[in-house]
Design a protein around this motif. Structure first.
Motif, PDB file in Angstrom:
ATOM      1  N   ASP A   2      94.549   4.744  19.741  1.00  0.00           N
ATOM      2  CA  ASP A   2      95.876   5.035  19.202  1.00  0.00           C
ATOM      3  C   ASP A   2      95.873   6.289  18.341  1.00  0.00           C
ATOM      4  OD1 ASP A   2      94.288   3.812  17.363  1.00  0.00           O
ATOM      5  OD2 ASP A   2      95.607   2.120  16.988  1.00  0.00           O
ATOM      6  N   ALA A   3      94.948   7.217  18.604  1.00  0.00           N
ATOM      7  CA  ALA A   3      94.918   8.549  17.992  1.00  0.00           C
ATOM      8  C   ALA A   3      94.645   8.527  16.495  1.00  0.00           C
ATOM      9  CB  ALA A   3      96.228   9.289  18.268  1.00  0.00           C
ATOM     10  N   MET A   4      94.003   7.478  15.987  1.00  0.00           N
ATOM     11  CA  MET A   4      93.538   7.440  14.609  1.00  0.00           C
ATOM     12  C   MET A   4      92.033   7.716  14.603  1.00  0.00           C
ATOM     13  SD  MET A   4      96.306   6.763  12.923  1.00  0.00           S
ATOM     14  CE  MET A   4      95.771   6.191  11.313  1.00  0.00           C
ATOM     15  N   THR A   5      91.582   8.418  13.574  1.00  0.00           N
ATOM     16  CA  THR A   5      90.177   8.833  13.534  1.00  0.00           C
ATOM     17  C   THR A   5      89.376   7.928  12.612  1.00  0.00           C
ATOM     18  OG1 THR A   5      90.780  11.137  13.939  1.00  0.00           O
ATOM     19  CG2 THR A   5      88.594  10.727  13.031  1.00  0.00           C
ATOM     20  N   VAL A   6      88.280   7.395  13.135  1.00  0.00           N
ATOM     21  CA  VAL A   6      87.356   6.601  12.336  1.00  0.00           C
ATOM     22  C   VAL A   6      86.025   7.351  12.247  1.00  0.00           C
ATOM     23  CG1 VAL A   6      88.396   4.397  12.936  1.00  0.00           C
ATOM     24  CG2 VAL A   6      86.556   5.304  14.352  1.00  0.00           C
ATOM     25  N   THR A   7      85.299   7.107  11.160  1.00  0.00           N
ATOM     26  CA  THR A   7      83.990   7.726  10.960  1.00  0.00           C
ATOM     27  C   THR A   7      82.929   6.640  11.040  1.00  0.00           C
ATOM     28  OG1 THR A   7      84.977   9.418   9.528  1.00  0.00           O
ATOM     29  CG2 THR A   7      82.588   9.139   9.430  1.00  0.00           C
ATOM     30  N   ILE A   8      81.988   6.807  11.959  1.00  0.00           N
ATOM     31  CA  ILE A   8      80.973   5.786  12.226  1.00  0.00           C
ATOM     32  C   ILE A   8      79.591   6.397  12.058  1.00  0.00           C
ATOM     33  CG2 ILE A   8      80.010   4.237  13.960  1.00  0.00           C
ATOM     34  CD1 ILE A   8      82.737   3.919  15.140  1.00  0.00           C
ATOM     35  N   THR A   9      78.712   5.655  11.380  1.00  0.00           N
ATOM     36  CA  THR A   9      77.318   6.051  11.227  1.00  0.00           C
ATOM     37  C   THR A   9      76.439   5.026  11.919  1.00  0.00           C
ATOM     38  OG1 THR A   9      77.855   7.026   9.078  1.00  0.00           O
ATOM     39  CG2 THR A   9      75.534   6.744   9.590  1.00  0.00           C
ATOM     40  N   LEU A  53      78.885   6.078  22.273  1.00  0.00           N
ATOM     41  CA  LEU A  53      79.653   5.639  21.109  1.00  0.00           C
ATOM     42  C   LEU A  53      81.062   6.216  21.144  1.00  0.00           C
ATOM     43  CD1 LEU A  53      79.742   4.175  18.375  1.00  0.00           C
ATOM     44  CD2 LEU A  53      78.871   6.275  17.321  1.00  0.00           C
ATOM     45  N   ARG A  54      81.192   7.475  21.507  1.00  0.00           N
ATOM     46  CA  ARG A  54      82.517   8.096  21.570  1.00  0.00           C
ATOM     47  C   ARG A  54      83.372   7.458  22.658  1.00  0.00           C
ATOM     48  NH1 ARG A  54      83.623  12.609  18.799  1.00  0.00           N
ATOM     49  NH2 ARG A  54      81.958  13.442  17.487  1.00  0.00           N
ATOM     50  N   GLU A  55      82.768   7.150  23.793  1.00  0.00           N
ATOM     51  CA  GLU A  55      83.529   6.481  24.853  1.00  0.00           C
ATOM     52  C   GLU A  55      83.959   5.085  24.426  1.00  0.00           C
ATOM     53  OE1 GLU A  55      80.965   6.577  28.210  1.00  0.00           O
ATOM     54  OE2 GLU A  55      81.404   8.679  28.715  1.00  0.00           O
ATOM     55  N   LEU A  56      83.095   4.384  23.698  1.00  0.00           N
ATOM     56  CA  LEU A  56      83.428   3.040  23.229  1.00  0.00           C
ATOM     57  C   LEU A  56      84.600   3.073  22.250  1.00  0.00           C
ATOM     58  CD1 LEU A  56      82.768  -0.004  22.891  1.00  0.00           C
ATOM     59  CD2 LEU A  56      81.170   0.662  21.094  1.00  0.00           C
ATOM     60  N   VAL A  57      84.530   3.952  21.272  1.00  0.00           N
ATOM     61  CA  VAL A  57      85.575   4.019  20.244  1.00  0.00           C
ATOM     62  C   VAL A  57      86.894   4.495  20.843  1.00  0.00           C
ATOM     63  CG1 VAL A  57      86.265   5.128  18.091  1.00  0.00           C
ATOM     64  CG2 VAL A  57      83.910   4.356  18.398  1.00  0.00           C
ATOM     65  N   ALA A  58      86.821   5.437  21.762  1.00  0.00           N
ATOM     66  CA  ALA A  58      88.045   5.998  22.350  1.00  0.00           C
ATOM     67  C   ALA A  58      88.833   4.959  23.143  1.00  0.00           C
ATOM     68  CB  ALA A  58      87.700   7.180  23.246  1.00  0.00           C
ATOM     69  N   GLY A  59      88.192   3.880  23.553  1.00  0.00           N
ATOM     70  CA  GLY A  59      88.890   2.856  24.322  1.00  0.00           C
ATOM     71  C   GLY A  59      89.412   1.698  23.505  1.00  0.00           C
ATOM     72  N   LEU A  60      89.269   1.750  22.175  1.00  0.00           N
ATOM     73  CA  LEU A  60      89.699   0.656  21.311  1.00  0.00           C
ATOM     74  C   LEU A  60      90.761   1.119  20.322  1.00  0.00           C
ATOM     75  CD1 LEU A  60      86.209  -0.895  20.438  1.00  0.00           C
ATOM     76  CD2 LEU A  60      87.852  -1.725  22.132  1.00  0.00           C
ATOM     77  N   PRO A  61      91.750   0.263  20.003  1.00  0.00           N
ATOM     78  CA  PRO A  61      92.714   0.601  18.955  1.00  0.00           C
ATOM     79  C   PRO A  61      92.079   0.466  17.577  1.00  0.00           C
ATOM     80  CG  PRO A  61      93.156  -1.587  19.785  1.00  0.00           C
ATOM     81  CD  PRO A  61      92.060  -1.028  20.644  1.00  0.00           C
ATOM     82  N   LEU A  62      92.715   1.043  16.586  1.00  0.00           N
ATOM     83  CA  LEU A  62      92.165   1.047  15.236  1.00  0.00           C
ATOM     84  C   LEU A  62      91.994  -0.362  14.678  1.00  0.00           C
ATOM     85  CD1 LEU A  62      91.264   2.787  12.828  1.00  0.00           C
ATOM     86  CD2 LEU A  62      93.634   2.740  12.022  1.00  0.00           C
ATOM     87  N   GLU A  63      92.884  -1.274  15.017  1.00  0.00           N
ATOM     88  CA  GLU A  63      92.824  -2.626  14.462  1.00  0.00           C
ATOM     89  C   GLU A  63      91.540  -3.362  14.860  1.00  0.00           C
ATOM     90  OE1 GLU A  63      95.455  -4.789  17.994  1.00  0.00           O
ATOM     91  OE2 GLU A  63      96.311  -4.478  16.005  1.00  0.00           O
ATOM     92  N   LEU A  96      74.693  -0.538  13.223  1.00  0.00           N
ATOM     93  CA  LEU A  96      75.898   0.087  12.683  1.00  0.00           C
ATOM     94  C   LEU A  96      75.793   0.125  11.166  1.00  0.00           C
ATOM     95  CD1 LEU A  96      78.696   1.243  13.399  1.00  0.00           C
ATOM     96  CD2 LEU A  96      79.611  -1.056  13.118  1.00  0.00           C
ATOM     97  N   LYS A  97      75.681   1.313  10.592  1.00  0.00           N
ATOM     98  CA  LYS A  97      75.506   1.440   9.156  1.00  0.00           C
ATOM     99  C   LYS A  97      76.830   1.437   8.409  1.00  0.00           C
ATOM    100  CE  LYS A  97      72.595   4.370   7.536  1.00  0.00           C
ATOM    101  NZ  LYS A  97      71.891   5.644   7.257  1.00  0.00           N
ATOM    102  N   ASP A  98      77.842   2.107   8.962  1.00  0.00           N
ATOM    103  CA  ASP A  98      79.082   2.239   8.194  1.00  0.00           C
ATOM    104  C   ASP A  98      80.233   2.579   9.135  1.00  0.00           C
ATOM    105  OD1 ASP A  98      80.614   2.406   5.729  1.00  0.00           O
ATOM    106  OD2 ASP A  98      80.694   4.550   6.096  1.00  0.00           O
ATOM    107  N   VAL A  99      81.417   2.051   8.806  1.00  0.00           N
ATOM    108  CA  VAL A  99      82.654   2.396   9.496  1.00  0.00           C
ATOM    109  C   VAL A  99      83.693   2.738   8.441  1.00  0.00           C
ATOM    110  CG1 VAL A  99      84.506   1.624  11.023  1.00  0.00           C
ATOM    111  CG2 VAL A  99      82.157   0.904  11.457  1.00  0.00           C
ATOM    112  N   SER A 100      84.236   3.937   8.491  1.00  0.00           N
ATOM    113  CA  SER A 100      85.238   4.383   7.514  1.00  0.00           C
ATOM    114  C   SER A 100      86.563   4.608   8.228  1.00  0.00           C
ATOM    115  CB  SER A 100      84.788   5.671   6.822  1.00  0.00           C
ATOM    116  OG  SER A 100      83.590   5.466   6.110  1.00  0.00           O
ATOM    117  N   LEU A 101      87.612   3.958   7.727  1.00  0.00           N
ATOM    118  CA  LEU A 101      88.945   4.121   8.292  1.00  0.00           C
ATOM    119  C   LEU A 101      89.610   5.365   7.703  1.00  0.00           C
ATOM    120  CD1 LEU A 101      90.148   0.411   8.039  1.00  0.00           C
ATOM    121  CD2 LEU A 101      89.078   1.543   9.988  1.00  0.00           C
ATOM    122  N   PRO A 102      90.689   5.844   8.318  1.00  0.00           N
ATOM    123  CA  PRO A 102      91.421   6.973   7.724  1.00  0.00           C
ATOM    124  C   PRO A 102      91.882   6.648   6.313  1.00  0.00           C
ATOM    125  CG  PRO A 102      92.152   6.563   9.976  1.00  0.00           C
ATOM    126  CD  PRO A 102      91.239   5.433   9.621  1.00  0.00           C
ATOM    127  N   ALA A 103      91.851   7.644   5.433  1.00  0.00           N
ATOM    128  CA  ALA A 103      92.149   7.423   4.013  1.00  0.00           C
ATOM    129  C   ALA A 103      93.554   6.842   3.830  1.00  0.00           C
ATOM    130  CB  ALA A 103      92.002   8.730   3.246  1.00  0.00           C
TER     131      ALA A 103
END
Length: 245
Positions: free
Chosen positions: A85-92, A124-134, A166-173
């Motif tokens: 859904d075009a929201m950016t998450v930061t994953i480590t 990882l990018r393909e996985l995240v790109a196929g999921l909504p932010l929720e 998975l060390k960390d997942v950061s949602l948009p501020a």
């Protein structure tokens, strides 16, 4: 002989060597070197690599290499990836790996860990790109596809990847702030509702007590006497107007 591995702090690459103490290919005067703990010894003779199971006599021109077989971590720097859904998450992410085929590890690729890193990054990018932010809020993320991609790349260079952590997942501020505000509002609403329920229960109890006292005058007088502070004087008026202390 060194190879490159990704750094965790940025998107560049830093030198990684599978050799202990920074040693490279070395010659031996008489016999091959004894393997260090957690290492394997490779011999290079006439352009051919051979893993040695025991110490052997060396020939002029033989060179030997200690390859580290111990478990290591391949750290991925934080990945900023857009969701479905075009929201950016930061994953480590971190991969746990160890070399199982030292010959393949040294000879088949100039950068074995680099290839593993790239395969995991793309997956990882393909996985995240196929999921909504929720899907990244309060839920476990299935890293199976990422681990499978890393294991496939690792097998081609003599490495085994055991886990993807998975060390960390950061949602948009902005989303995080709105989510926190919504949670605070929900807690406050539940607190106010509980307070209102308690007030209703108290009011009903008082009304019931008042009704009982209204129907029982004697009980009402007893409750009044019980409510008086110690040392109070009660004046009871009757036909003789007699006062009682």
């Amino acid at each position: 002989m060194g190879i490159f591995r990704p750094r965790s702090a940025d998107s560049g690459w830093t030198m990684y060597t599978p050799l202990s103490h920074g040693a490279g290919w070395q010659q031996a005067a008489l016999r091959s070197p004894a393997p260090r703990p957690g290492h394997a010894v490779l011999r290079q003779r006439d352009g051919e690599l051979t893993p040695l199971r025991a110490r052997e006599f060396s020939r002029p021109g033989d060179r030997f290499l200690q390859v580290d077989l111990r478990r290591r971590l391949i750290q991925m720097h934080p990945q900023q990836i857009p969701t479905a859904d075009a929201m950016t998450v930061t994953i480590t992410l971190t991969l746990s790996a160890h070399t199982v085929d030292p010959v393949s590890f040294v000879s088949d690729s100039q950068g074995p860990d680099e290839e593993i890193y790239l395969a995991a990054q793309i997956a990882l990018r393909e996985l995240v790109a196929g999921l909504p932010l929720e899907n990244f809020i309060g839920a476990r993320i299935d890293l199976g596809p990422v681990l499978a991609a890393a294991q496939t790349a690792a097998a081609a260079v003599g490495v085994e990847v055991s886990t993807a952590l998975l060390k960390d997942v950061s949602l948009p501020a902005e989303y995080s702030a709105a989510l926190q505000e919504a949670l605070v509002t929900k807690v406050r609403s539940e607190t106010d509702l509980e307070r209102a329920r308690n007030e209703v229960k108290t009011t009903r109890a008082r009304l019931a007590s008042a009704k009982v006292l209204e129907q029982n005058p004697v009980l009402a007088k007893i409750r009044m006497l019980e409510a008086l502070p110690p040392g109070s004087t009660i004046e009871v008026r009757s036909e003789q107007s007699q006062a009682l202390p």
